[in-house]
Write an enzyme that holds these catalytic residues in place. Structure first.
Site, short mmCIF file in Angstrom:
data_model
loop_
_atom_site.label_atom_id
_atom_site.label_comp_id
_atom_site.label_asym_id
_atom_site.label_seq_id
_atom_site.Cartn_x
_atom_site.Cartn_y
_atom_site.Cartn_z
N GLY A 14 -1.33 -10.87 8.92
CA GLY A 14 -0.25 -10.22 9.66
C GLY A 14 1.14 -10.77 9.41
O GLY A 14 2.02 -10.69 10.27
N MET A 93 -6.73 -2.68 6.11
CA MET A 93 -7.61 -2.51 4.96
C MET A 93 -8.69 -1.45 5.14
O MET A 93 -9.81 -1.61 4.65
CB MET A 93 -8.25 -3.87 4.62
N ASN A 110 3.28 2.66 4.89
CA ASN A 110 2.45 1.54 4.43
C ASN A 110 3.27 0.70 3.46
O ASN A 110 4.20 1.20 2.83
CB ASN A 110 1.21 2.09 3.71
N HIS A 112 2.62 -1.66 0.02
CA HIS A 112 1.60 -1.90 -1.00
C HIS A 112 2.17 -2.89 -2.03
O HIS A 112 3.31 -2.73 -2.47
CB HIS A 112 1.23 -0.57 -1.68
N SER A 139 5.99 -1.77 -2.74
CA SER A 139 6.49 -0.44 -2.43
C SER A 139 6.19 -0.10 -0.98
O SER A 139 5.08 -0.35 -0.50
CB SER A 139 5.78 0.62 -3.29
N VAL A 147 -5.09 7.60 -1.49
CA VAL A 147 -4.80 6.18 -1.22
C VAL A 147 -3.60 5.71 -2.05
O VAL A 147 -3.61 5.82 -3.28
CB VAL A 147 -6.04 5.32 -1.53
N ASP A 148 -2.58 5.21 -1.38
CA ASP A 148 -1.35 4.68 -2.01
C ASP A 148 -0.64 5.74 -2.86
O ASP A 148 0.02 5.40 -3.86
CB ASP A 148 -1.68 3.43 -2.87
#
Ligand code: GRF
Length: 197
Positions: A14, A93, A110, A112, A139, A147-148
Site C-alpha cells: 500500500g 491484484m 489504476n 501500472h 502509467s 487488463v491494463d
C-alpha cells in the site's frame, strides 16, 4: 470545493495508497479517501490506512472460490455503504469482471509499473530489462475490461541502468509512481489537461 468520495483498493504493502492519502491531507485535494479496501485481510496497507484514520475493509476473494462476480458484489456493497464515487486501484491484484468495470466506467483508475502499452500484466521490470530497453516507467490509466488496456492518463519515465536488477529498477519506478499517481488523480478530477512527465 466538492471532494469526490474515493476508495483506494489494495492487496498488499500500500505505498501508493499512502502517497494518495498524504496528498489528500490537503483540503484542496479533489479526492477524499473514505475507504481503503483489500482483497487480502492481512494486507499491511490496511494497518497503515487505519493508523491514518481512514475506514478500512477486507473482502477475502478466497471465500468466493471462482465466483469473481460474487466477490465483487461483496465489495460493491461496502463501496455503497461508504457512498464511494471514485475508485483508485493501488496494487490491487485481482482481475475485475466486465460487470464491475462497467459499473465504475470512467470512475476507476489504476497505476501500472510500465510504460503502457508495453508490458501489461506481471513481471514488467524484468521484461523491460530482458528486452534491452533503455527506459522504464509507470502509467496511470482508466480501467477498462482488458487488463491494463484503458486509455493512459499520465506517465513517468526512468532510465534503465546497466547494472539494474528487476528489484532495483522496481524501486526507482516506485518512487515515480508515488509522485505520479496523486498528481494524475488530481488533474483528472479537476479536469486539467492530463500531464505527461
Ligand atoms: C506498484 O508497483 C503498482 O504499480 C503495482 O503493484 C505495486 C504495488 O505497490 N500494480 P504498493 O502496494 O502500492 O506499495
Amino acid at each position: 470545493m466538492t471532494r469526490l468520495r474515493t476508495a483506494v483498493l489494495i492487496s498488499g504493502r500500500g505505498s501508493n495508497m499512502q502517497a494518495i492519502l498524504h496528498a489528500a491531507n490537503s483540503m484542496d485535494y479533489p479526492a477524499e479517501p473514505v475507504l481503503v479496501l483489500s482483497n487480502r485481510p492481512a494486507a499491511p496497507g490496511l494497518e497503515t490506512a487505519a493508523a491514518a484514520g481512514i475506514a478500512t475493509g477486507a473482502v477475502d476473494h478466497k471465500q468466493f472460490g471462482k465466483d469473481r462476480e460474487a466477490f465483487e458484489h461483496a465489495m460493491q456493497s461496502l463501496l455503497e455503504t461508504h457512498k464511494v464515487e471514485m475508485i483508485v486501484l493501488a496494487g490491487f491484484m485481482r482481475i475485475l469482471t466486465p460487470w464491475f468495470v462497467n459499473k465504475w466506467a470512467r470512475r476507476m483508475i489504476n497505476i501500472h509499473p510500465s510504460l503502457l502499452p508495453k508490458y501489461p500484466g506481471l513481471d514488467t521490470h524484468q521484461r523491460a530489462i530482458d528486452a534491452g530497453d533503455r527506459e522504464a516507467g509507470c502509467s496511470v490509466h482508466w480501467v477498462t475490461e482488458g487488463v491494463d488496456e484503458g486509455d493512459v492518463i499520465a506517465q513517468a519515465r526512468v532510465p534503465i541502468l546497466p547494472e539494474d536488477t528487476a528489484e532495483i529498477l522496481a524501486q526507482r519506478v516506485l518512487l515515480e509512481e508515488h509522485q505520479l499517481y496523486s498528481r494524475a488523480a488530481r488533474d483528472i478530477l479537476t479536469r486539467k489537461k492530463p500531464l505527461s512527465v
